[in-house]
Each structure stands twice: as structure tokens, then as C-alpha cells.
Design an enzyme around this catalytic site. Structure first.
Site, PDB file in Angstrom:
ATOM      1  N   LYS A  22      -0.595  12.350 -12.312  1.00 38.17           N
ATOM      2  CA  LYS A  22      -0.396  11.413 -11.129  1.00 38.17           C
ATOM      3  C   LYS A  22      -1.389  10.383 -11.180  1.00 38.17           C
ATOM      4  O   LYS A  22      -0.904   9.123 -10.683  1.00 38.17           O
ATOM      5  CB  LYS A  22      -0.692  12.342 -10.026  1.00 38.17           C
ATOM      6  CG  LYS A  22      -0.968  11.892  -8.607  1.00 38.17           C
ATOM      7  CD  LYS A  22      -1.653  12.610  -7.605  1.00 38.17           C
ATOM      8  CE  LYS A  22      -2.932  13.025  -7.619  1.00 38.17           C
ATOM      9  NZ  LYS A  22      -3.939  11.895  -6.856  1.00 38.17           N
ATOM     10  N   ASN A  23      -2.681  10.532 -11.655  1.00 36.48           N
ATOM     11  CA  ASN A  23      -3.669   9.399 -11.635  1.00 36.48           C
ATOM     12  C   ASN A  23      -3.384   8.337 -12.401  1.00 36.48           C
ATOM     13  O   ASN A  23      -4.079   7.518 -12.562  1.00 36.48           O
ATOM     14  CB  ASN A  23      -5.004  10.171 -11.508  1.00 36.48           C
ATOM     15  CG  ASN A  23      -5.265  10.410 -10.079  1.00 36.48           C
ATOM     16  OD1 ASN A  23      -4.348  10.517  -9.278  1.00 36.48           O
ATOM     17  ND2 ASN A  23      -6.473  11.380 -10.052  1.00 36.48           N
ATOM     18  N   CYS A 117     -11.943   9.891   4.291  1.00 39.43           N
ATOM     19  CA  CYS A 117     -10.955  11.011   4.143  1.00 39.43           C
ATOM     20  C   CYS A 117     -11.608  12.334   4.008  1.00 39.43           C
ATOM     21  O   CYS A 117     -12.965  12.242   4.118  1.00 39.43           O
ATOM     22  CB  CYS A 117     -10.093  10.713   2.870  1.00 39.43           C
ATOM     23  SG  CYS A 117     -10.623  11.079   1.302  1.00 39.43           S
ATOM     24  N   ARG A 122     -15.522   7.067   1.070  1.00 31.47           N
ATOM     25  CA  ARG A 122     -14.617   6.285   0.066  1.00 31.47           C
ATOM     26  C   ARG A 122     -14.449   4.804   0.319  1.00 31.47           C
ATOM     27  O   ARG A 122     -13.489   4.478   0.635  1.00 31.47           O
ATOM     28  CB  ARG A 122     -13.511   7.123  -0.239  1.00 31.47           C
ATOM     29  CG  ARG A 122     -13.574   8.623  -0.777  1.00 31.47           C
ATOM     30  CD  ARG A 122     -12.403   9.300  -1.060  1.00 31.47           C
ATOM     31  NE  ARG A 122     -11.715   9.091  -2.207  1.00 31.47           N
ATOM     32  CZ  ARG A 122     -10.682   9.314  -2.722  1.00 31.47           C
ATOM     33  NH1 ARG A 122      -9.988  10.152  -1.884  1.00 31.47           N
ATOM     34  NH2 ARG A 122     -10.326   8.971  -3.906  1.00 31.47           N
ATOM     35  N   ASP A 305     -12.446  16.317  -9.762  1.00 28.43           N
ATOM     36  CA  ASP A 305     -11.291  17.008  -9.254  1.00 28.43           C
ATOM     37  C   ASP A 305     -10.973  18.628  -9.768  1.00 28.43           C
ATOM     38  O   ASP A 305      -9.939  18.789  -9.494  1.00 28.43           O
ATOM     39  CB  ASP A 305     -10.122  15.905  -9.826  1.00 28.43           C
ATOM     40  CG  ASP A 305     -10.012  14.662  -9.364  1.00 28.43           C
ATOM     41  OD1 ASP A 305     -10.739  14.757  -7.977  1.00 28.43           O
ATOM     42  OD2 ASP A 305      -9.273  13.736  -9.568  1.00 28.43           O
ATOM     43  N   ARG A 397       1.130  16.642  -2.990  1.00 29.47           N
ATOM     44  CA  ARG A 397       0.839  15.127  -3.364  1.00 29.47           C
ATOM     45  C   ARG A 397       0.718  15.208  -4.526  1.00 29.47           C
ATOM     46  O   ARG A 397       0.758  14.081  -5.177  1.00 29.47           O
ATOM     47  CB  ARG A 397      -0.279  14.848  -2.510  1.00 29.47           C
ATOM     48  CG  ARG A 397      -0.241  14.605  -0.951  1.00 29.47           C
ATOM     49  CD  ARG A 397      -1.580  13.972  -0.272  1.00 29.47           C
ATOM     50  NE  ARG A 397      -1.985  12.749  -0.969  1.00 29.47           N
ATOM     51  CZ  ARG A 397      -2.971  11.984  -0.758  1.00 29.47           C
ATOM     52  NH1 ARG A 397      -3.762  12.637   0.056  1.00 29.47           N
ATOM     53  NH2 ARG A 397      -3.330  11.041  -1.644  1.00 29.47           N
TER      54      ARG A 397
HETATM   55  N1  EPU Z   1     -16.884   3.991  -4.233  1.00 28.23           N
HETATM   56  C1  EPU Z   1     -17.646   3.116  -3.449  1.00 28.23           C
HETATM   57  N2  EPU Z   1     -17.311   1.789  -3.330  1.00 28.23           N
HETATM   58  C2  EPU Z   1     -15.994   1.448  -3.953  1.00 28.23           C
HETATM   59  C3  EPU Z   1     -15.270   2.549  -4.843  1.00 28.23           C
HETATM   60  C4  EPU Z   1     -15.821   3.865  -4.789  1.00 28.23           C
HETATM   61  O1  EPU Z   1     -18.798   3.530  -3.235  1.00 28.23           O
HETATM   62  O2  EPU Z   1     -15.536   0.439  -3.892  1.00 28.23           O
HETATM   63  C5  EPU Z   1     -17.533   5.346  -4.531  1.00 28.23           C
HETATM   64  C6  EPU Z   1     -16.887   6.458  -3.900  1.00 28.23           C
HETATM   65  O3  EPU Z   1     -16.942   6.624  -2.602  1.00 28.23           O
HETATM   66  C7  EPU Z   1     -17.128   7.718  -4.572  1.00 28.23           C
HETATM   67  C8  EPU Z   1     -17.252   7.096  -6.232  1.00 28.23           C
HETATM   68  O4  EPU Z   1     -17.723   5.597  -5.778  1.00 28.23           O
HETATM   69  O5  EPU Z   1     -18.215   8.239  -4.163  1.00 28.23           O
HETATM   70  C9  EPU Z   1     -16.286   7.303  -7.112  1.00 28.23           C
HETATM   71  O6  EPU Z   1     -15.098   6.972  -6.641  1.00 28.23           O
HETATM   72  P1  EPU Z   1     -14.007   6.291  -7.238  1.00 28.23           P
HETATM   73  O7  EPU Z   1     -13.682   5.002  -6.846  1.00 28.23           O
HETATM   74  O8  EPU Z   1     -14.028   6.533  -8.595  1.00 28.23           O
HETATM   75  O9  EPU Z   1     -12.769   7.226  -6.785  1.00 28.23           O
HETATM   76  P2  EPU Z   1     -11.074   6.669  -6.735  1.00 28.23           P
HETATM   77  O10 EPU Z   1     -10.811   5.596  -7.770  1.00 28.23           O
HETATM   78  O11 EPU Z   1     -10.914   6.311  -5.052  1.00 28.23           O
HETATM   79  C10 EPU Z   1     -10.034   8.520  -8.462  1.00 28.23           C
HETATM   80  C11 EPU Z   1      -8.920   9.401  -8.350  1.00 28.23           C
HETATM   81  C12 EPU Z   1      -9.416  10.517  -7.390  1.00 28.23           C
HETATM   82  C13 EPU Z   1     -10.821  11.148  -8.098  1.00 28.23           C
HETATM   83  C14 EPU Z   1     -11.896  10.039  -8.348  1.00 28.23           C
HETATM   84  C15 EPU Z   1     -13.188  10.528  -8.974  1.00 28.23           C
HETATM   85  C16 EPU Z   1      -7.042   8.138  -8.367  1.00 28.23           C
HETATM   86  C17 EPU Z   1      -5.598   7.766  -7.591  1.00 28.23           C
HETATM   87  N3  EPU Z   1      -7.817   9.086  -7.638  1.00 28.23           N
HETATM   88  O12 EPU Z   1     -10.299   8.113  -6.871  1.00 28.23           O
HETATM   89  O13 EPU Z   1      -8.550  11.603  -7.532  1.00 28.23           O
HETATM   90  O14 EPU Z   1     -11.318  12.292  -7.515  1.00 28.23           O
HETATM   91  O15 EPU Z   1     -11.385   8.802  -9.104  1.00 28.23           O
HETATM   92  O16 EPU Z   1     -12.973  10.757 -10.351  1.00 28.23           O
HETATM   93  O17 EPU Z   1      -7.208   7.840  -9.456  1.00 28.23           O
HETATM   94  C18 EPU Z   1      -7.480  13.577  -6.788  1.00 28.23           C
HETATM   95  O18 EPU Z   1      -6.497  13.110  -7.523  1.00 28.23           O
HETATM   96  O19 EPU Z   1      -7.326  14.649  -6.166  1.00 28.23           O
HETATM   97  C19 EPU Z   1      -8.392  12.600  -6.372  1.00 28.23           C
HETATM   98  C20 EPU Z   1      -8.919  12.271  -5.419  1.00 28.23           C
END
Ligand code: EPU
Length: 417
Positions: A22-23, A117, A122, A305, A397
Site C-alpha cells: 500500500k505505502n 489522527c 502528524r 507499523d 484501508r
Molecule cells: N513528522 C513531522 N513533520 C512532518 C512529517 C512528519 O513532525 O512534516 C513526524 C511525524 O509526526 C512522525 C514522524 O515525523 O512523528 C515520522 O512520520 P512520517 O512522515 O515518516 O510518516 P508518514 O510519512 O506520514 C508513513 C507511512 C505510515 C508509517 C510512517 C512511519 C505512508 C503512506 N504512511 O507515514 O504508515 O507509519 O511512514 O514509518 O507511507 C500505515 O501504513 O499504517 C502507516 C501509518
């Protein structure tokens, strides 16, 4: 709303096939906006986030056709709208992935701010700062991020914190920027590498994906491509845990064990026997499960995850384990539901202290997010009696037909409409 009913206590045995990630599929679909040519994606998981993305891309003007064989044809000949509306973003945060492609291709984008969320605040500040570094003017108003730029210009971007979708968004945008972009402290997840491979096939010049430094030399235009999405490592890991917790014997096929090295190591430490081949792995138990501490980290560390599913597993291990969640500040919602099933878990800030082996008994439980739901499913597989999981839409999802897959290896699980 659908529910899942599980009667616990059967050992899982047999072969189970993993779907596409998915990701990886989400950014790949967003990347199709970077070209007016047709993009073909293969091995898409048919899960709700992917259907939401199809809706989003169609709203932006792209044509998106899914085939029964899990491939899709996508073509954004013209971009007709620049907006990812609140309605869609609130159901799926990853909608923010269209920001980079829209901005780079058309010079403007308007995307609803996702808000918090079930697993944490996030924010997307790091995405926004990155676009600003590339010369975009970005403002947030009325709950939306509005970004514009004549043409993005390459720059050095140092992420304060490692972000997966942030790295993906900036990598896509920089592919069409003028000049060179260097992303420092970039995410190293397999999904980043997969996206980079796809972008390179489209004509992008990217080096270093999979390392903390990614260099992108912008090009004027990208072309279409055909790309096969990598197997879902989190689905693979969830099945490993389903095998381990039921004292079962499973062969997990069509996966990439190399993407699960830390999960495999962790499960071996907890007493599982795992044999690994190029595209499959098998798991069986070597005696009872043992408690083993874990700390979630960015890739190649143990994935956040997988934390919820691992917590369910540790309720069945002998001894006390400490599970530390380092990525999200509020990702223990499953703990209280597991406790309602009889688990012994104490939460202390970012740490969960799990004492096993607990006798789990079936209960009605509520899934709070995708991976929390998966942890309740694996707990239900060993609980005495019947577990009823509510709000299965979270599970839908990200897991394709999980009840059918688990049933095929002996689980007593059914969906109640
Ligand atoms: N963060 C910030 N600012 C930002 C972006 C992130 O502070 O602008 C923080 C977040 O709040 C978090 C950390 O950085 O504490 C890491 O977040 P990241 O941005 O890496 O998460 P994401 O890209 O929103 C993806 C996956 C998630 C997975 C995380 C961590 C996708 C679509 N989603 O989310 O997947 O948990 O990376 O590996 O790729 C899931 O599939 O269940 C899922 C939640």
C-alpha cells in the site's frame, strides 16, 4: 459497518500470499501526475486507500482504470483541478502526496491540512519547509495548504526529522525542478527506493535512494512507464506474527524477506524459527515464545507499523517485554483493547510493558487505526472463544481480503456485513 468475528484457538498452517505494498502504491499513483503520458502500475493492492487515491486522481482530472489482475492504467493528460479536498484528505492523510507532483507539474496546488489522527499529531511542516526551499510560496489558510511556484528550483534540504512521505513528496517535486536538489536525512524505507526506481524509469535523475542522502537532478519532462509495486512488508510481517502467535507453520509467498530483516531478527529472538528464501519465507515455532524487548525506529530498524501486532504477540510470550514507540507519540491505542481481552500491559509514556503469558479471552473490541486492527486480529486468533472486531474499515484501508487469506490457512474468521 462491517465487523470481523474470530473464533480463536486454531493453529495456522499452509501458504499465504502477500499483496503489493500500500505505502509504495500510494506514492506511485501520485507520481503518475508528473507526466501527461500513460503510467501502468502492476501488483496494486486492492485496499480502500488505493480506491480513495483513484477518486482523488480522477478529481484532479486523471483517468484511472483498474484491471482484475491488480494492474492499473493511469493518465493525467491534463490537470483539471489543483485541489485535494478535505473530504478525501480526512479519510486518508497520504492524499498529501499529490502536493509535490501538482506543484512541480503545474505550478500550483491546494491540499487540505490533514490534522491529527489516532496515532499522533502528524504535522506536514517538513513537507512545507521543503517546498519553500525549492522556491515555492506556501501559505496555509482556511485549513488548506496553498503552494505556488513558477518553476521549482533545486536546493539542499535537510530534514529535521526523518519523514517517509515528506521524502517522497520532495523527491517527486525535485524531479521536475530546475537544477540539483540534495535531500539530507532522507527516509531510507524500501518504499522510497521503489518510488525512485519508478521515477528513474520515467526519466528522472536520482541517486542515493535508500541512503540518507538523495541527489536529484531536475529534468524538464517525465514520460510514462510501467512499474511493478513491491510486496507489502507490513502485511508480510503481520502474517509472520499470525503464524507465531498460533504456534502455526506458515509459508509466506510473493514477499521480499530482505525488507523485513529487523522483524525477522526480532521474531527469532522471541523464539520463532524462520527460513528465508528470495521471495518467500516460512515460520514455525521452536518451543514457546519468549519475551524480547523492541524499539521502533526508521528503516532499517523495527517498523512502527509492526509495533501493535508485536505487542499482541508479546502477550503470549513468557516473561516481561518492553516495547518502546519512537516514531509516533500516541500509538498505543490497541493496548487498552488487548487488556480488555485479558492482556497484562502497562503504559509508561512511550513504553509499553507487557507481561506474559496472559490468557486471552474473546471480547468485543474496537479498532482505532489500521495496524491496531491488525493487532486485534492476531490476538483474536489465540483468544479463547469469540472476538468481535468493530470498525473494520480501518483494516480494509490497508489489508486486502485479510479474512479470506487467514481463512485459507485455517483461521476461523468471518466478516459480518
Ligand atoms: N513528522 C513531522 N513533520 C512532518 C512529517 C512528519 O513532525 O512534516 C513526524 C511525524 O509526526 C512522525 C514522524 O515525523 O512523528 C515520522 O512520520 P512520517 O512522515 O515518516 O510518516 P508518514 O510519512 O506520514 C508513513 C507511512 C505510515 C508509517 C510512517 C512511519 C505512508 C503512506 N504512511 O507515514 O504508515 O507509519 O511512514 O514509518 O507511507 C500505515 O501504513 O499504517 C502507516 C501509518
Amino acid at each position: 459497518m462491517d465487523k470481523l468475528r474470530i473464533k480463536g484457538g486454531t493453529r495456522l498452517e499452509g501458504q499465504i500470499r502477500v499483496s503489493g505494498a500500500k505505502n509504495s502504491a500510494l506514492p506511485a499513483m501520485a507520481a503518475s501526475l508528473l507526466t501527461s503520458d500513460e503510467v501502468i502500475l502492476e501488483n496494486l493492492p486492492f485496499v480502500n486507500d488505493i480506491f480513495t487515491t483513484r477518486r482523488l486522481l480522477r478529481e484532479l482530472g486523471a483517468s484511472v482504470e483498474f484491471q482484475d489482475d491488480h494492474s492499473a492504467r493511469l493518465q493525467a493528460q491534463k490537470i483539471l483541478s489543483h485541489e485535494a479536498p478535505y473530504d478525501l484528505v480526512k479519510t486518508m492523510r497520504a492524499s498529501v502526496l499529490v502536493l509535490g507532483p501538482l506543484l512541480a507539474r503545474t505550478g500550483k496546488a491546494r491540499v487540505s491540512l490533514p490534522g491529527g489522527c489516532a496515532i499522533g499529531a502528524r504535522p506536514i511542516n517538513l513537507h512545507i519547509q521543503g517546498f519553500q526551499k525549492l522556491g515555492a510560496s506556501v501559505r496555509t489558510e482556511h485549513g488548506y495548504v496553498e503552494a505556488s511556484a513558477e518553476r521549482l528550483v533545486g536546493a539542499e534540504i535537510v530534514f529535521d526529522k526523518i519523514t517517509v512521505t515528506g521524502t517522497e513528496n520532495l523527491m517527486m517535486a525535485a524531479s521536475l525542478a530546475e537544477g540539483k536538489t540534495v535531500l539530507q536525512n532522507a527516509a531510507r524505507e524500501p518504499e522510497i527506493v521503489d518510488l525512485a526506481e519508478m521515477l528513474k524509469d520515467m526519466g528522472a535523475k536520482i541517486e542515493g535512494a535508500g541512503s540518507p542522502t538523495i541527489t536529484i537532478e531536475g529534468v524538464r519532462e517525465l514520460r510514462g512507464t510501467k512499474h511493478r509495486v513491491i510486496p507489502d512488508r507490513i502485511e508480510s510481517g503481520t502474517f509472520l506474527i499470525a503464524g507465531a502467535i498460533t504456534d502455526g507453520s506458515l509459508e509466506i509467498t510473493d514477499c521480499t524477506p530482505g525488507h523485513l530483516a529487523s522483524v525477522i531478527q526480532q521474531l527469532r529472538d522471541a523464539g520463532s524459527k524462520i527460513d528465508v528464501r528470495a521471495d518467500r519465507m516460512s515460520i514455525s515455532q521452536n518451543g514457546g515464545l519468549r519475551a524480547a524487548d523492541v524499539v521502533t525506529k526508521e528503516y532499517p530498524g523495527f517498523a512502527t507499523d509492526m509495533q501493535a501486532q508485536y505487542m499482541a504477540l508479546m502477550t503470549q510470550a513468557s516473561g516481561t517485554s518492553v516495547i518502546t514507540e519512537n516514531i509516533f507519540e500516541n500509538r498505543f491505542m490497541h493496548a487498552s483493547e488487548l487488556m480488555r481481552m485479558g492482556a497484562d500491559i502497562r503504559i509508561d509514556g512511550a513504553r509499553a510493558i507487557v507481561t506474559g503469558k496472559a490468557r486471552l479471552s474473546g471480547a468485543t473490541v474496537i479498532a482505532s487505526d489500521l495496524r491496531a486492527s491488525a493487532s486485534l486480529v492476531v490476538a483474536g486468533l489465540v483468544a479463547e472463544g469469540t472476538t468481535l472486531i468493530d470498525r473494520v474499515y480501518h483494516l480494509d484501508r490497508g489489508y486486502e481480503k485479510i479474512e479470506e487469506k487467514l481463512r485459507s490457512v485455517g483461521a476461523q474468521i468471518e466478516r459480518l456485513k
